[in-house]
Design an enzyme around this catalytic site. Sequence first.
Site, PDB file in Angstrom:
ATOM      1  N   LYS A 156      24.171   6.966  38.643  1.00 10.17           N
ATOM      2  CA  LYS A 156      23.960   8.816  39.582  1.00 10.17           C
ATOM      3  C   LYS A 156      24.510   9.769  38.736  1.00 10.17           C
ATOM      4  O   LYS A 156      25.689  11.059  39.100  1.00 10.17           O
ATOM      5  CB  LYS A 156      24.773   7.620  40.739  1.00 10.17           C
ATOM      6  CG  LYS A 156      24.050   7.139  41.644  1.00 10.17           C
ATOM      7  CD  LYS A 156      24.366   5.976  42.521  1.00 10.17           C
ATOM      8  CE  LYS A 156      24.123   5.204  43.521  1.00 10.17           C
ATOM      9  NZ  LYS A 156      24.986   4.522  43.514  1.00 10.17           N
ATOM     10  N   PRO A 207      21.836  11.386  46.986  1.00  9.48           N
ATOM     11  CA  PRO A 207      21.202  10.999  45.927  1.00  9.48           C
ATOM     12  C   PRO A 207      21.685   9.928  45.158  1.00  9.48           C
ATOM     13  O   PRO A 207      22.713   9.215  44.909  1.00  9.48           O
ATOM     14  CB  PRO A 207      21.705  12.602  44.834  1.00  9.48           C
ATOM     15  CG  PRO A 207      22.810  12.615  45.278  1.00  9.48           C
ATOM     16  CD  PRO A 207      23.935  12.366  46.424  1.00  9.48           C
ATOM     17  N   GLU A 208      20.998   8.710  45.471  1.00  8.36           N
ATOM     18  CA  GLU A 208      20.179   8.005  44.033  1.00  8.36           C
ATOM     19  C   GLU A 208      20.506   8.078  42.790  1.00  8.36           C
ATOM     20  O   GLU A 208      19.524   9.500  42.739  1.00  8.36           O
ATOM     21  CB  GLU A 208      20.163   6.975  44.727  1.00  8.36           C
ATOM     22  CG  GLU A 208      20.975   6.224  46.932  1.00  8.36           C
ATOM     23  CD  GLU A 208      20.373   5.033  46.940  1.00  8.36           C
ATOM     24  OE1 GLU A 208      19.737   4.248  46.988  1.00  8.36           O
ATOM     25  OE2 GLU A 208      20.449   5.315  48.830  1.00  8.36           O
ATOM     26  N   ARG A 230      28.426  -0.141  55.601  1.00 10.65           N
ATOM     27  CA  ARG A 230      27.831   0.784  55.988  1.00 10.65           C
ATOM     28  C   ARG A 230      25.962   0.361  56.725  1.00 10.65           C
ATOM     29  O   ARG A 230      26.631  -1.071  57.103  1.00 10.65           O
ATOM     30  CB  ARG A 230      26.710   0.519  54.325  1.00 10.65           C
ATOM     31  CG  ARG A 230      27.747   1.533  53.219  1.00 10.65           C
ATOM     32  CD  ARG A 230      26.847   2.051  52.562  1.00 10.65           C
ATOM     33  NE  ARG A 230      27.558   3.392  51.026  1.00 10.65           N
ATOM     34  CZ  ARG A 230      29.052   3.408  50.941  1.00 10.65           C
ATOM     35  NH1 ARG A 230      29.714   1.944  50.353  1.00 10.65           N
ATOM     36  NH2 ARG A 230      29.199   4.368  49.896  1.00 10.65           N
TER      37      ARG A 230
END
Length: 294
Positions: free
Chosen positions: A61, A2-3, A278
């Site tokens: 977050k 989740p962001e 990433r």
Amino acid sequence: MPELPEVEVVRRGLVDHVVGRRIEHLELRGERVARRHQPGPADLAAQVAGRQVAAAHRRGKYLWLVLTADEEEDLALLIHLGMSGQLLVSPADAAEEKHLRASFTFADAGRDLRFVDQRTFGGLALSPLPNAGGDERASVPTAIAHIAADPFDPCFDAAATVRRFQASASAVKRVMLDQRVVSGIGNIYADEALWRARIHGERPSASLSRASLAGLLRHTKDVMSAALAQGGTSFDALYVNVNGTSGYFERSLEAYGRAGRPCSRCGTPIRRVSFMNRSSYFCPRCQRASRPRS
DNA sequence: AATCGACCCTGCTCGC
DNA sequence: TGCGAGCAGGGTCGAT
């Protein structure tokens, strides 16, 4: 996973399903879920039991529940979902989830709140809340004092954030992901905002004009707003969060996860490169790393 | 002080 | 079918 938009959906679910209830018991599975709570899981569970959930807040977050008790200082129960955390509102007799890490029961004997987290990067911790009785909106748990305001926060100062970007020697995407500069942005929305702003994420942050950086921050807020609007549509009453994904927003992504597919602006295939351990996705034509030589 | 890579986990997919 | 490599939207820590 989740962001900011996904965490905000969870926060709203907590407001609807948990705020106003009194915690009866918290069961924690293993040490790791409370690793950020120095006194350990037993202390966390003991301190939480019997307290009333007065509010659910978010910065970036991070989520926290404000817990109150008679004759006691307010306390923040910090929750971070990590990469795979979910909060579920479940009937007490519902089957136990495979990766259940924490389970709350309430004095009203209504549905339980469960924290489920496959990859275990998420967790719970208790933190003091400074200046209790002061401006509650400005009161951030001391444990996350280093987390900057997110673009939706009334405290967010866009001009000051632009100055931070201009003062950094790092690549602009790295600065976007630095939660001490601006919070709430993760890999997906960083790539989406960079695509919208036509900026290559590996350009030095300090090389960008004030106007470009201000535009980038606006795009960041815009894309997260759009995601939030659609994430809300996937809300299911049984869950505080459905599945940790961006709900229906996934089909609106322009760059993230779209390697090889045509850029919707110019048709050039979206490229995927490795960055900061990433992936980064970008349009090699719309988002130039350096000015084309003539 | 600022910067950057290593590391923390589990599970899925892909290529051999 | 089995197996290792690589990958997944997080943050923190220690070495420079």
